[in-house]
Design a protein around this motif. Structure first.
Motif, PDB file in Angstrom:
ATOM      1  N   LEU A  15       0.805  -1.227   0.000  1.00  0.00           N
ATOM      2  CA  LEU A  15       0.000   0.000   0.000  1.00  0.00           C
ATOM      3  C   LEU A  15       0.837   1.277   0.000  1.00  0.00           C
ATOM      4  N   PRO A  16       0.338   2.300  -0.702  1.00  0.00           N
ATOM      5  CA  PRO A  16       0.971   3.617  -0.676  1.00  0.00           C
ATOM      6  C   PRO A  16       0.223   4.575   0.255  1.00  0.00           C
ATOM      7  N   THR A  17       0.865   5.685   0.570  1.00  0.00           N
ATOM      8  CA  THR A  17       0.175   6.797   1.220  1.00  0.00           C
ATOM      9  C   THR A  17       0.103   7.946   0.210  1.00  0.00           C
ATOM     10  N   GLY A  18      -0.235   9.126   0.665  1.00  0.00           N
ATOM     11  CA  GLY A  18      -0.296  10.289  -0.237  1.00  0.00           C
ATOM     12  C   GLY A  18      -1.716  10.771  -0.423  1.00  0.00           C
ATOM     13  N   ARG A  19      -1.851  11.842  -1.201  1.00  0.00           N
ATOM     14  CA  ARG A  19      -3.189  12.400  -1.449  1.00  0.00           C
ATOM     15  C   ARG A  19      -4.015  11.477  -2.333  1.00  0.00           C
ATOM     16  N   THR A  20      -3.368  10.891  -3.349  1.00  0.00           N
ATOM     17  CA  THR A  20      -4.109  10.130  -4.361  1.00  0.00           C
ATOM     18  C   THR A  20      -4.943   8.989  -3.781  1.00  0.00           C
ATOM     19  N   PRO A  21      -4.382   8.142  -2.885  1.00  0.00           N
ATOM     20  CA  PRO A  21      -5.166   6.966  -2.470  1.00  0.00           C
ATOM     21  C   PRO A  21      -6.249   7.232  -1.436  1.00  0.00           C
ATOM     22  N   VAL A  22      -6.404   8.469  -0.963  1.00  0.00           N
ATOM     23  CA  VAL A  22      -7.381   8.734   0.098  1.00  0.00           C
ATOM     24  C   VAL A  22      -8.791   8.300  -0.336  1.00  0.00           C
ATOM     25  N   THR A  37      -1.155  17.072 -12.847  1.00  0.00           N
ATOM     26  CA  THR A  37       0.276  17.099 -12.499  1.00  0.00           C
ATOM     27  C   THR A  37       0.958  15.750 -12.746  1.00  0.00           C
ATOM     28  N   LYS A  38       0.168  14.690 -12.906  1.00  0.00           N
ATOM     29  CA  LYS A  38       0.755  13.365 -13.142  1.00  0.00           C
ATOM     30  C   LYS A  38       0.762  12.999 -14.626  1.00  0.00           C
ATOM     31  N   ALA A  39       0.151  13.846 -15.471  1.00  0.00           N
ATOM     32  CA  ALA A  39      -0.095  13.465 -16.869  1.00  0.00           C
ATOM     33  C   ALA A  39       1.190  13.144 -17.628  1.00  0.00           C
ATOM     34  N   SER A  42       3.200  10.475  10.764  1.00  0.00           N
ATOM     35  CA  SER A  42       3.812   9.247  10.223  1.00  0.00           C
ATOM     36  C   SER A  42       2.859   8.594   9.223  1.00  0.00           C
ATOM     37  N   TYR A  43       3.414   7.829   8.332  1.00  0.00           N
ATOM     38  CA  TYR A  43       2.582   7.114   7.367  1.00  0.00           C
ATOM     39  C   TYR A  43       1.742   6.043   8.067  1.00  0.00           C
ATOM     40  N   ARG A  44       2.269   5.525   9.172  1.00  0.00           N
ATOM     41  CA  ARG A  44       1.466   4.548   9.928  1.00  0.00           C
ATOM     42  C   ARG A  44       0.168   5.201  10.415  1.00  0.00           C
ATOM     43  N   LEU A  66       0.320   1.299  -6.105  1.00  0.00           N
ATOM     44  CA  LEU A  66       1.317   2.381  -6.149  1.00  0.00           C
ATOM     45  C   LEU A  66       0.637   3.695  -6.483  1.00  0.00           C
ATOM     46  N   GLY A  67       1.229   4.792  -5.983  1.00  0.00           N
ATOM     47  CA  GLY A  67       0.977   6.114  -6.536  1.00  0.00           C
ATOM     48  C   GLY A  67       2.189   6.473  -7.386  1.00  0.00           C
ATOM     49  N   ILE A  68       2.235   7.685  -7.860  1.00  0.00           N
ATOM     50  CA  ILE A  68       3.415   8.129  -8.613  1.00  0.00           C
ATOM     51  C   ILE A  68       3.681   9.593  -8.266  1.00  0.00           C
ATOM     52  N   GLY A  69       4.941   9.918  -8.040  1.00  0.00           N
ATOM     53  CA  GLY A  69       5.297  11.313  -7.767  1.00  0.00           C
ATOM     54  C   GLY A  69       5.278  12.130  -9.054  1.00  0.00           C
ATOM     55  N   THR A  70       5.208  13.442  -8.912  1.00  0.00           N
ATOM     56  CA  THR A  70       5.225  14.297 -10.112  1.00  0.00           C
ATOM     57  C   THR A  70       6.583  14.197 -10.813  1.00  0.00           C
ATOM     58  N   GLY A 105       8.013  11.176 -11.139  1.00  0.00           N
ATOM     59  CA  GLY A 105       8.092   9.795 -11.640  1.00  0.00           C
ATOM     60  C   GLY A 105       8.524   8.780 -10.600  1.00  0.00           C
ATOM     61  N   HIS A 106       8.662   9.196  -9.329  1.00  0.00           N
ATOM     62  CA  HIS A 106       9.074   8.202  -8.319  1.00  0.00           C
ATOM     63  C   HIS A 106       7.931   7.234  -8.008  1.00  0.00           C
ATOM     64  N   ILE A 107       8.311   6.044  -7.592  1.00  0.00           N
ATOM     65  CA  ILE A 107       7.355   5.091  -7.012  1.00  0.00           C
ATOM     66  C   ILE A 107       7.932   4.659  -5.670  1.00  0.00           C
ATOM     67  N   GLY A 108       7.067   4.489  -4.651  1.00  0.00           N
ATOM     68  CA  GLY A 108       7.609   4.455  -3.291  1.00  0.00           C
ATOM     69  C   GLY A 108       8.415   5.741  -3.141  1.00  0.00           C
ATOM     70  N   ASN A 165       3.243  -1.457   3.951  1.00  0.00           N
ATOM     71  CA  ASN A 165       3.327  -0.118   3.348  1.00  0.00           C
ATOM     72  C   ASN A 165       4.678   0.086   2.674  1.00  0.00           C
ATOM     73  N   LEU A 166       4.642   0.896   1.638  1.00  0.00           N
ATOM     74  CA  LEU A 166       5.822   1.086   0.798  1.00  0.00           C
ATOM     75  C   LEU A 166       6.967   1.797   1.504  1.00  0.00           C
ATOM     76  N   ASP A 167       6.632   2.761   2.368  1.00  0.00           N
ATOM     77  CA  ASP A 167       7.688   3.643   2.856  1.00  0.00           C
ATOM     78  C   ASP A 167       7.285   4.330   4.152  1.00  0.00           C
ATOM     79  N   GLU A 168       8.259   4.942   4.767  1.00  0.00           N
ATOM     80  CA  GLU A 168       8.018   5.692   6.016  1.00  0.00           C
ATOM     81  C   GLU A 168       9.113   6.748   6.166  1.00  0.00           C
TER      82      GLU A 168
HETATM   83  C1  F6R Z   1       3.963   7.201  -0.662  1.00  0.00           C
HETATM   84  C2  F6R Z   1       4.421   6.788  -1.998  1.00  0.00           C
HETATM   85  C3  F6R Z   1       4.680   7.857  -3.016  1.00  0.00           C
HETATM   86  C4  F6R Z   1       3.370   8.528  -3.446  1.00  0.00           C
HETATM   87  C5  F6R Z   1       3.648   9.644  -4.448  1.00  0.00           C
HETATM   88  C6  F6R Z   1       2.392  10.359  -4.885  1.00  0.00           C
HETATM   89  O1  F6R Z   1       3.733   6.077   0.149  1.00  0.00           O
HETATM   90  O2  F6R Z   1       4.599   5.633  -2.251  1.00  0.00           O
HETATM   91  O3  F6R Z   1       5.333   7.306  -4.123  1.00  0.00           O
HETATM   92  O4  F6R Z   1       2.544   7.572  -4.044  1.00  0.00           O
HETATM   93  O5  F6R Z   1       4.530  10.572  -3.886  1.00  0.00           O
HETATM   94  O6  F6R Z   1       1.863  11.070  -3.809  1.00  0.00           O
HETATM   95  P1  F6R Z   1       0.466  11.838  -3.963  1.00  0.00           P
HETATM   96  O7  F6R Z   1      -0.578  10.805  -4.071  1.00  0.00           O
HETATM   97  O8  F6R Z   1       0.349  12.639  -2.688  1.00  0.00           O
HETATM   98  O9  F6R Z   1       0.569  12.684  -5.186  1.00  0.00           O
END
Ligand code: F6R
Length: 255
Positions: free
Chosen positions: A40-47, A208-210, A85-87, A137-141, A143-146, A71-74
């Motif tokens: 599982l990821p955290t972040g805005r997207t999976p809410v 922003t992810k396009a 915390s992500y927890r 997974l989510g994705i950072g703007t 291109g990161h994962i985790g 969870n992917l990260d902390e």
């Molecule tokens: C966090 C994680 C990150 C987020 C990414 C997108 O656990 O794995 O890769 O998925 O930073 O974050 P949001 O959804 O906030 O845009």
């Protein structure tokens, strides 16, 4: 000649529809395998996805109690009880609603004295659980994962990472908007840890992810776009809203 398997793209008109579809997909996977191991990821997207998944469990569509999560990260340097915390994020948005006991949820501990040993412990725990069945997974703007950040090299296994400035900025909301309070380092599953999951679903919403979504689907594989490594996996679904699909040539909402 062997068949070339490409990531399956699913475009929904908006983030709410994408969240509902992903929740249904995960709930169905748990109905088939009640002791599913879920990454599982955290972040805005999976809410929204966590909200929909909790709602399906509350309505009795499926039982969460046999699932094990990783969870992917902390963040590094803050205790699990820290409000940012992500927890805590996961307890708020999912675990408290579905009643998953803490013994079935796995996190990297951010307050350890030996981060390398903690990363090795996590790898062993994933292996002991039989590996991850479904990794969300989510994705950072960028291109990161985790927290596998773009750069000249990527790490295969769970490791300690220095977050890029844009990643810290996008996490500031968790720290009441105080960028100075966002830790500089984190612990994250590595690329091989993620790619060893039996199946992977990446959820991306918003304009922003396009560009990253389009590049991960059709560009080459490069450490400068960690998500492009998903092309090496044979069971990847990309779930996006129309805004996140807007840079993919010819992408149309099919739902
Ligand atoms: C966090 C994680 C990150 C987020 C990414 C997108 O656990 O794995 O890769 O998925 O930073 O974050 P949001 O959804 O906030 O845009």
């Amino acid at each position: 000649m062997s068949e070339i398997v490409k990531a399956r793209l699913h475009v929904y008109p908006n983030g709410g529809a994408a969240a509902r579809a992903l929740a249904r997909h995960v709930a169905d996977a748990i109905r088939v395998k009640p002791d599913l191991v879920l990454g599982l990821p955290t972040g805005r997207t999976p809410v929204g996805f966590y909200h929909e998944l909790s709602a399906l469990a509350e309505r009795g569509y499926f039982e969460f109690r046999g699932v094990t999560t990783f969870n992917l990260d902390e963040f590094l340097g803050i205790p699990p009880s820290h409000p940012s915390s992500y927890r805590r994020f996961m307890e708020t948005h999912l675990f408290s609603r579905v009643g998953l006991p803490a013994s079935q949820t796995n996190f990297l501990a951010g307050d350890v004295t030996d981060p390398e040993a903690e990363c090795e412990r996590y790898e062993r725990a994933i292996a002991r659980a039989g590996g991850i069945d479904v990794q969300i997974l989510g994705i950072g703007t960028n291109g990161h994962i985790g927290f596998n950040e773009p750069g000249p090299i990527l790490q295969a296994r769970t490791h300690r990472v220095t977050m890029r400035p844009e990643t810290r900025r996008s996490n500031a909301a968790l720290f009441d908007g105080n960028l100075g309070a966002v830790p500089r380092e984190a612990l994250s599953m590595g690329m091989a840890t993620i790619l060893q999951a039996r199946s992977i679903v990446l959820l991306a919403t918003g304009q922003t992810k396009a560009s990253c979504v389009a590049r991960l689907l059709s560009g080459g594989i490069t450490t400068e776009l960690p998500a492009s490594f998903l092309q090496l996996h044979s069971a990847v679904d990309i779930v996006v809203d129309a805004a996140a699909a807007s840079a993919i040539p010819g992408a149309v909402s099919e739902h």
